[in-house]
Design a protein around this motif. Structure first.
Motif, PDB file in Angstrom:
ATOM      1  N   VAL A   6       0.833  -1.212   0.000  1.00 60.67           N
ATOM      2  CA  VAL A   6       0.000   0.000   0.000  1.00 60.67           C
ATOM      3  C   VAL A   6       0.863   1.255   0.000  1.00 60.67           C
ATOM      4  O   VAL A   6       0.560   2.232  -0.703  1.00 60.67           O
ATOM      5  N   LYS A   7       1.934   1.275   0.767  1.00 53.12           N
ATOM      6  CA  LYS A   7       2.798   2.466   0.843  1.00 53.12           C
ATOM      7  C   LYS A   7       3.451   2.767  -0.509  1.00 53.12           C
ATOM      8  O   LYS A   7       3.579   3.927  -0.903  1.00 53.12           O
ATOM      9  N   VAL A   8       3.844   1.724  -1.206  1.00 51.14           N
ATOM     10  CA  VAL A   8       4.434   1.912  -2.541  1.00 51.14           C
ATOM     11  C   VAL A   8       3.388   2.477  -3.501  1.00 51.14           C
ATOM     12  O   VAL A   8       3.690   3.342  -4.339  1.00 51.14           O
ATOM     13  N   LYS A   9       2.148   2.003  -3.377  1.00 57.89           N
ATOM     14  CA  LYS A   9       1.068   2.516  -4.237  1.00 57.89           C
ATOM     15  C   LYS A   9       0.812   3.996  -3.970  1.00 57.89           C
ATOM     16  O   LYS A   9       0.632   4.785  -4.907  1.00 57.89           O
ATOM     17  N   HIS A  10       0.774   4.374  -2.678  1.00 59.89           N
ATOM     18  CA  HIS A  10       0.616   5.795  -2.337  1.00 59.89           C
ATOM     19  C   HIS A  10       1.784   6.611  -2.904  1.00 59.89           C
ATOM     20  O   HIS A  10       1.580   7.712  -3.446  1.00 59.89           O
ATOM     21  N   SER A  11       2.982   6.072  -2.774  1.00 59.58           N
ATOM     22  CA  SER A  11       4.172   6.782  -3.270  1.00 59.58           C
ATOM     23  C   SER A  11       4.115   6.944  -4.789  1.00 59.58           C
ATOM     24  O   SER A  11       4.475   8.004  -5.329  1.00 59.58           O
ATOM     25  N   ALA A  12       3.651   5.904  -5.487  1.00 62.23           N
ATOM     26  CA  ALA A  12       3.511   5.988  -6.941  1.00 62.23           C
ATOM     27  C   ALA A  12       2.493   7.059  -7.324  1.00 62.23           C
ATOM     28  O   ALA A  12       2.692   7.815  -8.288  1.00 62.23           O
ATOM     29  N   SER A  13       1.414   7.146  -6.562  1.00 61.70           N
ATOM     30  CA  SER A  13       0.395   8.179  -6.806  1.00 61.70           C
ATOM     31  C   SER A  13       0.995   9.569  -6.628  1.00 61.70           C
ATOM     32  O   SER A  13       0.728  10.483  -7.431  1.00 61.70           O
ATOM     33  N   ILE A  14       1.817   9.744  -5.596  1.00 62.61           N
ATOM     34  CA  ILE A  14       2.456  11.043  -5.342  1.00 62.61           C
ATOM     35  C   ILE A  14       3.399  11.408  -6.478  1.00 62.61           C
ATOM     36  O   ILE A  14       3.351  12.521  -7.031  1.00 62.61           O
TER      37      ILE A  14
END
Length: 486
Positions: free
Chosen positions: A82-90
């Motif tokens: 999930v953290k990687v997905k949030h980071s990709a969104s950013i």
């Protein structure tokens, strides 16, 4: 013989007075007209349509590519947490923002986002101690103050470029403050989660607003279907069509030589089609990334042009203009105000908040506040007419079959609804033309004559609504009289 000769002279004289068409001249005029029309079409195609379409390739291609990459990242649960997905969104969202705006504006937007996270992190008891407000209302009022200061202090041309992006940040910040900031049982999102929500490439430029819960659902794996893919391509196609209509076709089909009221309608139609372009594009970007979508609803569906161009009522226009904005205003402004102060105050406060969030632009505020008055007066008048004649003429269509009214589809009901449709089209032309005119210029000197367009048409739309308001009062007295008599 003499008699026959006179007769022949009479016939010859009559033939001289007859109009006999010259087919060669008519055909040459027709050829000349068709040649001119084809030349105009070819000129419009070469100098407007193709350049306009080409201008979309880079910005829209960048946006769609980032949304697609984000969706690919979301699909692989077993690779990315999930953290990687949030980071990709950013990362992808910031890339899109930097692509659309210059470095100075990029830093400004980033600063606004950081400031909103700092305000969201302030404990609720601290806010109440100093302001006597809940976190939700503190976020709402502080965002409005920020938007107004930007309108007054920032360069108008630069501010107009980033206004929508800043407003989307404000809406997401306010919704989170209401949903989670006022409730001690719910946890506020962390830094990565919050900025992933704020800078999601599918919503950071053109919108629409989606809730934090909808954003979190979009992180999950989605099973795509043909219906999903078809809906995305259909939205992109409609977006392109609306863009070409707004930029080229409408001004070609409806030239400046038309009468004034038709020019008013044309300018408002240009504004509306440009709105449809953005709305369908945001439908597609959300569909690609999965933001705000669910298995039964592949796209967010931001707007409905059919119900705006052929409207039943002004209420219907306000609802279908932007579903996401309507839902946000209804949840965070209308309902809390309605519970305390009633319907009129709630309606006016909703449109006031909408105008404040848009930055208190003079023309836009005048249009939105006028729209609030129009909507309320029309709603009350049609409700009174519906009660007086027991007819299905309310702002919202009755359920089928209707058991509340005697007259559903008789001639009088259809005629009254048709009259309201025509009046709403006139109101939209009157209001929309002012916004379209404002969008074409940022000249301060021009702003001094902001309402010359309405003045030139003698404020006919406002006068119509005032007359409708007086009629509503009279209908109310008539209805009471008959109730007492019976």
């Amino acid at each position: 013989m003499h008699h026959a000769e006179n007769k022949m002279n009479f016939i010859d004289l009559e033939q001289d007075n007859l109009y006999l068409p010259d087919y060669e001249d008519d055909f040459s005029q027709y050829e000349e007209f068709m040649h001119t029309t084809q030349e105009e079409y070819q000129t419009d195609l070469n100098y407007c349509i193709w350049p306009s379409v080409e201008s979309l390739f880079k910005p829209i291609g960048c946006l769609l590519m980032c949304c697609t990459l984000l969706r690919i990242c979301y699909q692989y649960d077993f690779v990315f947490n999930v953290k990687v997905k949030h980071s990709a969104s950013i990362v992808l969202g910031l890339y899109v923002i930097h692509f659309y705006f210059d470095s100075e504006l990029f830093v400004y937007i980033l600063g606004m986002a950081a400031l909103s996270y700092f305000a969201l992190s302030i404990p609720n008891n601290h806010i109440k101690r100093f302001t006597s407000l809940d976190k939700g209302y503190f976020a709402l009022y502080s965002s409005i103050v920020c938007m107004i200061l930007n309108e007054l202090l920032t360069d108008s041309e630069q501010w107009n470029r980033i206004r929508s992006a800043v407003m989307l940040i404000a809406m997401k910040f306010i919704s989170l403050a209401f949903d989670r900031g006022n409730n001690s049982k719910t946890q506020l999102p962390g830094f990565i989660d919050y900025f992933g929500y704020l800078f999601s490439p599918s919503t950071c430029i053109f919108g629409p607003w989606i809730s934090f819960e909808e954003y979190m659902v979009s992180l999950q794996r989605i099973h795509y279907s043909w219906n999903w893919t078809r809906s995305i391509f259909a939205s992109l196609l409609w977006s392109l069509v609306c863009f070409i209509l707004s930029n080229c076709i409408i001004t070609w089909v409806l030239p400046d030589s038309l009468p004034g009221i038709l020019l008013l309608y044309r300018d408002a139609l240009i504004f509306r089609t440009s709105h449809y372009f953005v709305s369908f594009l945001s439908d597609a970007t959300c569909g690609i990334s999965g933001a705000g979508s669910s298995p039964g609803r592949p796209l967010v569906r931001v707007t409905s042009p059919r119900l705006i161009e052929i409207p039943r009522s002004m209420v219907q226009v306000c609802v279908f203009w932007n579903f996401a904005m309507h839902g946000w205003l209804k949840k965070y402004v209308f309902k809390p105000t309605f519970r305390v102060y009633g319907s009129l105050t709630a309606v006016l406060m909703t449109y006031l908040m909408s105008s404040l969030l848009h930055g208190l632009n003079a023309r836009l505020s005048a249009v939105l506040l006028s729209l609030g008055c129009y909507t309320y007066v029309e709603y009350k008048t049609r409700a009174a007419l519906s009660k007086l004649f027991s007819a299905c003429v309310c702002s919202r269509p009755c359920r089928t079959p209707c058991h509340l009214h005697k007259h559903n589809r008789n001639a009088f009901t259809l005629f009254l609804n048709f009259c309201y449709t025509v009046s709403v089209i006139l109101h939209l032309a009157y209001l929309g033309a002012l916004i379209d005119e404002a969008s074409r210029t940022h000249d301060v000197q021009y702003q001094s004559s902001s309402f010359d367009l309405w003045r030139n048409f003698y404020f006919f739309s406002h006068i119509m609504v005032f007359g409708e308001f007086c009629g509503c009062i009279i209908i109310g007295y008539i209805t009471k009289y008959y109730q007492i008599k019976t």
